[in-house]
Design an enzyme around this catalytic site. Structure first.
Site, PDB file in Angstrom:
ATOM      1  N   PRO A  85     -21.757 -52.347  23.111  1.00 28.50           N
ATOM      2  CG  PRO A  85     -21.846 -50.180  22.355  1.00 28.50           C
ATOM      3  CD  PRO A  85     -21.763 -51.584  21.885  1.00 28.50           C
ATOM      4  CD  GLU A  86     -24.121 -56.894  26.576  1.00 27.49           C
ATOM      5  OE1 GLU A  86     -24.704 -57.250  27.613  1.00 27.49           O
ATOM      6  OE2 GLU A  86     -23.370 -57.644  25.934  1.00 27.49           O
ATOM      7  NE  ARG A  95     -18.940 -55.709  13.159  1.00 31.85           N
ATOM      8  CZ  ARG A  95     -18.875 -56.703  14.016  1.00 31.85           C
ATOM      9  NH1 ARG A  95     -18.036 -56.641  15.010  1.00 31.85           N
ATOM     10  NH2 ARG A  95     -19.651 -57.726  13.892  1.00 31.85           N
TER      11      ARG A  95
END
Length: 280
Positions: A2-3, A116
DNA sequence: AGTACAGCCTGCCTGC
DNA sequence: TGCAGGCAGGCTGTAC
């Protein structure tokens, strides 16, 4: 990963659903190596601070999702590499990798899932930012008026680093990561390894324009669900911008503009994808 | 001061 | 088929 456009999409989806709701409880599924609260605060302390507060507003700054609460604390979330925000009915079956659950009034839950474990949740003082490496150290929002071509020129001109590394530096510009730095540089026709100080005024202006064009388009198309298929918007759906990528994750494929083969090279510890013919 | 890089983490892909 | 090893990259802290 996600940016800015992905977090913006999640924020827009989430806000109408959660503004005005009260956080009635917070739970953390058991995990001996849970790092989601890594800023010197225990789960108990976090819960004590946040329970029975009301969500007044949802904002985005860079890649951070920020909930303003009716207390002295502000809730901040970062999705890291693989984080998802899921809005679910209470007591519905738990998805894999859920690291934190915010139980809201109205029988809803915000679930923070993150395989993660690069994602993070923390509280910030509403009045005084209390940590050295915090949101106040971020660079300008690329879609704000304050982000001008002139400002970008000053940043780039004083840097000996590769332009791609600068674009991904959150202190230089806030919100760009690997996907949108690659795509912006492609659109601008600038090679990612070019040193900041070597760029001409015209090239810098092109990069400035390209960043804004790419980000606006990515928001319009609800973000990029890349090959790892991990990103989901605030409604649990994939984005659509992956169908419009020109270079990112297109190694060995033909450039959509000139047909040359897309190449990769490591820059700033990341993989830069670019067209060797279109990007000089 | 500015820059570079290791480390955190785990699913997935590749090659043997 | 199964396994080892490498890759992916957000950010922080440390070293140069």
């Amino acid at each position: 990963m996600p940016e800015l456009p992905e977090v913006e999409t999640i924020k827009n989806d989430l806000a109408p659903q959660i503004v005005g709701k009260t956080i009635e409880a917070v739970t953390f599924p058991p995990d001996p190596r849970c790092r989601i609260l890594r800023r010197c605060i225990s789960q108990q302390e976090f819960i004590r601070e946040i329970v029975r507060t009301k969500i007044l507003n949802v904002r985005r700054r860079a890649k951070y999702l920020i909930c303003d609460l009716d207390s002295e604390r502000t809730l901040v979330m970062h999705l890291g590499m693989s984080g998802q925000i899921l809005l679910c009915p209470s007591r519905s079956p738990l998805e894999r990798y859920v690291r934190a659950i915010f139980h809201l009034s109205g029988n809803k839950e915000i679930r923070f899932a993150d395989p993660r474990k690069f994602g993070e949740i923390f509280l910030q003082s509403t009045s005084v930012p209390d940590l050295p490496l915090d949101l106040d150290r971020l660079g300008p929002e690329p879609l704000d008026r304050t982000f001008t071509a002139k400002a970008l020129m000053q940043t780039l001109r004083s840097s000996r680093r590769a332009v791609k590394a600068v674009l991904m530096d959150q202190r230089a510009i806030a919100g760009l990561g690997n996907i949108y730095s690659d795509e912006s540089l492609f659109l601008a026709g600038v090679h990612p390894a070019r040193k900041g100080y070597s760029l001409t005024e015209d090239e810098t202006r092109s990069i400035h324009r390209a960043i804004r064009t790419v980000l606006r388009s990515a928001i319009k198309h609800r973000g990029t669900t890349a090959k790892d298929k991990r990103y989901r918007d605030g409604k649990g759906q994939s984005g659509n911008f992956q169908n419009r990528l020109n270079v990112y994750q297109r190694r060995s494929l033909p450039c959509p503009r000139c047909g040359a083969v897309i190449e990769i090279m490591p820059i700033g510890g990341r993989t830069a994808s670019f067209c060797p013919r279109c990007q000089k």
